[in-house]
Scaffold this motif. Structure first.
Motif: not given
Length: 90
Positions: A49-64
């Motif tokens: 994801v380009p830096p401007e496409g980031n969010t403050v949510m850690n999606w990868l960690a919570f996806s587990k």
């Protein structure tokens, strides 16, 4: 204002705000439990994801998390009073 988002985070020259997690119409109000779980599952694999496409949510960690655990989070959020998001000034 707890769980209603609106706290400013500064990332990569942008101001980002976390989502309203209350059952307010601008938050999770229109989401089903399955919508909530599916949103996390969509981020189960790392993607570039380009830096401007980031969010403050850690999606990868919570996806587990298990469907049961994500469902429990959703159930908790749905017990909260619906609160409109108020953006903090920066």
């Amino acid at each position: 204002r707890e769980y209603s988002g609106g706290m400013a985070f500064f990332m990569h020259g942008q101001v980002l705000y976390p989502m309203n997690l209350t059952p307010h119409e601008e938050g999770l109000g229109s989401w089903s439990k399955q919508d909530f779980i599916d949103r996390f599952r969509a981020y189960a694999e790392p993607i570039e994801v380009p830096p401007e496409g980031n969010t403050v949510m850690n999606w990868l960690a919570f996806s587990k998390m298990t469907d049961e655990d994500l469902g429990a989070l959703y159930d908790f959020f749905m017990t909260l009073e619906p609160v409109e998001m108020q953006l903090e000034p920066y």
